[in-house]
Design a protein around this motif. Structure first.
Motif, PDB file in Angstrom:
ATOM      1  N   ILE A 204       0.861  -1.192   0.000  1.00 33.95           N
ATOM      2  CA  ILE A 204       0.000   0.000   0.000  1.00 33.95           C
ATOM      3  C   ILE A 204       0.892   1.234   0.000  1.00 33.95           C
ATOM      4  O   ILE A 204       1.811   1.348   0.812  1.00 33.95           O
ATOM      5  N   SER A 205       0.613   2.146  -0.909  1.00 31.94           N
ATOM      6  CA  SER A 205       1.333   3.414  -0.986  1.00 31.94           C
ATOM      7  C   SER A 205       0.319   4.543  -0.951  1.00 31.94           C
ATOM      8  O   SER A 205      -0.531   4.655  -1.850  1.00 31.94           O
ATOM      9  N   ASP A 206       0.393   5.362   0.109  1.00 31.48           N
ATOM     10  CA  ASP A 206      -0.541   6.491   0.261  1.00 31.48           C
ATOM     11  C   ASP A 206      -1.993   6.032   0.082  1.00 31.48           C
ATOM     12  O   ASP A 206      -2.768   6.609  -0.703  1.00 31.48           O
ATOM     13  N   ASP A 207      -2.333   4.950   0.784  1.00 32.27           N
ATOM     14  CA  ASP A 207      -3.695   4.391   0.826  1.00 32.27           C
ATOM     15  C   ASP A 207      -4.150   3.729  -0.471  1.00 32.27           C
ATOM     16  O   ASP A 207      -5.299   3.305  -0.580  1.00 32.27           O
ATOM     17  N   ARG A 208      -3.279   3.613  -1.461  1.00 28.44           N
ATOM     18  CA  ARG A 208      -3.646   2.936  -2.703  1.00 28.44           C
ATOM     19  C   ARG A 208      -2.999   1.564  -2.741  1.00 28.44           C
ATOM     20  O   ARG A 208      -1.825   1.404  -2.393  1.00 28.44           O
ATOM     21  N   LEU A 209      -3.756   0.567  -3.181  1.00 29.62           N
ATOM     22  CA  LEU A 209      -3.311  -0.815  -3.223  1.00 29.62           C
ATOM     23  C   LEU A 209      -2.583  -1.113  -4.533  1.00 29.62           C
ATOM     24  O   LEU A 209      -3.054  -0.760  -5.616  1.00 29.62           O
ATOM     25  N   PHE A 210      -1.417  -1.769  -4.408  1.00 29.57           N
ATOM     26  CA  PHE A 210      -0.650  -2.187  -5.571  1.00 29.57           C
ATOM     27  C   PHE A 210      -0.287  -3.666  -5.433  1.00 29.57           C
ATOM     28  O   PHE A 210      -0.176  -4.187  -4.328  1.00 29.57           O
ATOM     29  N   LEU A 211      -0.072  -4.307  -6.583  1.00 34.80           N
ATOM     30  CA  LEU A 211       0.434  -5.682  -6.594  1.00 34.80           C
ATOM     31  C   LEU A 211       1.939  -5.651  -6.770  1.00 34.80           C
ATOM     32  O   LEU A 211       2.449  -5.056  -7.728  1.00 34.80           O
TER      33      LEU A 211
END
Length: 308
Positions: free
Chosen positions: A268-275
């Motif tokens: 998670i980066s700045d509340d955004r989900l990444f794979l």
């Protein structure tokens, strides 16, 4: 609960010549397994999680979609096929040689990874303070290495050797790695990184293994972190799972549906989900898990009926 040392694999270029004299990956896998665990690898009737991961790396992980999704560049294509392209870290460039990197066109912050390897990562937080020639030297050494030979993971050799340059994403404090057995979530590993950032390769990490409710099953750490200051982790019984955990499970089921086993790695980066990546052979099937976890996860994985 005690804190134990996590298996931490490193690629050894000196073993390449040795490996060339070994006929096939199966003898190599058996040799490594026996040296690591002290008993013979059972490939005819694997029961434990570790035995089944070794079976899969030899007989399944080279399947077309596993090779595609396991490659850091191919992963973008795989996510597009699954209609979840919004999970990807934005790519700045892909090159098949260090010589083709246009250093003067890169932003001040970026990340370079070898696409068909694990731990071959280079995090650049301030390009202006770095010696580009030193970076080139590191990447050239990576370019020459064929990852997976010493650990008998043949699927890596089926992936094109490339460098992927990604955007630098801020404020990442841990990875969330969810184990999917035949498409269903079973276990979580939270990777807590040491406060001292490491620019190249794997960062020093504490590994907290939990069930899907956050109940702690096992705690491990890289050897460098086994100090009295880590005694705080021994008292953990539960950890807080991220707000996005249900979303991770939902996406993970989509990505893992066709595979006997895959570890789906999120951050998670700045509340955004990444794979982060899809991992089919975690630690080459040489990690240290409790007997309970070995038996439990081993029962969860249904192997393909035939060896390929």
């Amino acid at each position: 609960m005690s804190v134990s040392t996590k298996s931490c694999l490193r690629f050894d270029t000196n073993t390449n010549i040795y490996y060339k004299h070994i006929v096939g990956e199966v003898p190599q896998a058996k040799r490594i397994f026996k040296k690591t665990f002290g008993y013979d690898l059972n490939l005819n009737n694997p029961k434990t999680f570790t035995e089944k991961i070794n079976y899969l790396k030899l007989y399944y992980a080279s399947e077309e979609n596993a090779v595609l999704a396991g490659d850091k560049v191919g992963l973008h294509e795989f996510l597009k096929k699954k209609n979840v392209i919004d999970l990807t870290v934005p790519m700045l460039n892909v090159v098949n040689s260090v010589k083709k990197i246009k250093w003067d066109r890169l932003p001040n912050q970026f990340v370079i990874k070898k696409s068909n390897a694990s731990g071959f990562n280079l995090i650049v937080e301030n390009r202006k303070k770095l010696c580009i020639e030193d970076l080139k030297e590191i990447l050239v050494s990576w370019e020459k290495q064929v990852y997976g030979l010493t650990t008998a993971e043949p699927h890596y050799s089926k992936m094109p050797s490339r460098f992927i340059i990604e955007e630098y994403l801020p404020n990442i404090d841990r990875d969330w790695k969810i184990f999917f057995c035949n498409g269903e979530p079973c276990m979580v590993e939270a990777y807590l990184w040491d406060e001292q950032e490491k620019m190249i390769g794997h960062r020093k990490t504490v590994y907290i293994t939990t069930d899907l409710q956050g109940k702690v099953l096992q705690i491990d750490a890289d050897e460098e972190l086994l100090t009295e200051s880590n005694s705080e982790y021994e008292a953990l019984r539960y950890i807080d799972l991220p707000v996005q955990f249900d979303q991770m499970i939902e996406y993970g089921r989509i990505l893992a549906a066709e595979f006997p086993f895959v570890r789906v790695d999120f951050f998670i980066s700045d509340d955004r989900l990444f794979l982060g990546e899809l991992t089919f052979t975690p630690a080459a099937g040489l990690d240290n898990y409790s007997e309970e976890i070995e038996r439990w996860l081993g029962k969860k994985i249904r192997l393909p009926h035939e060896k390929k």
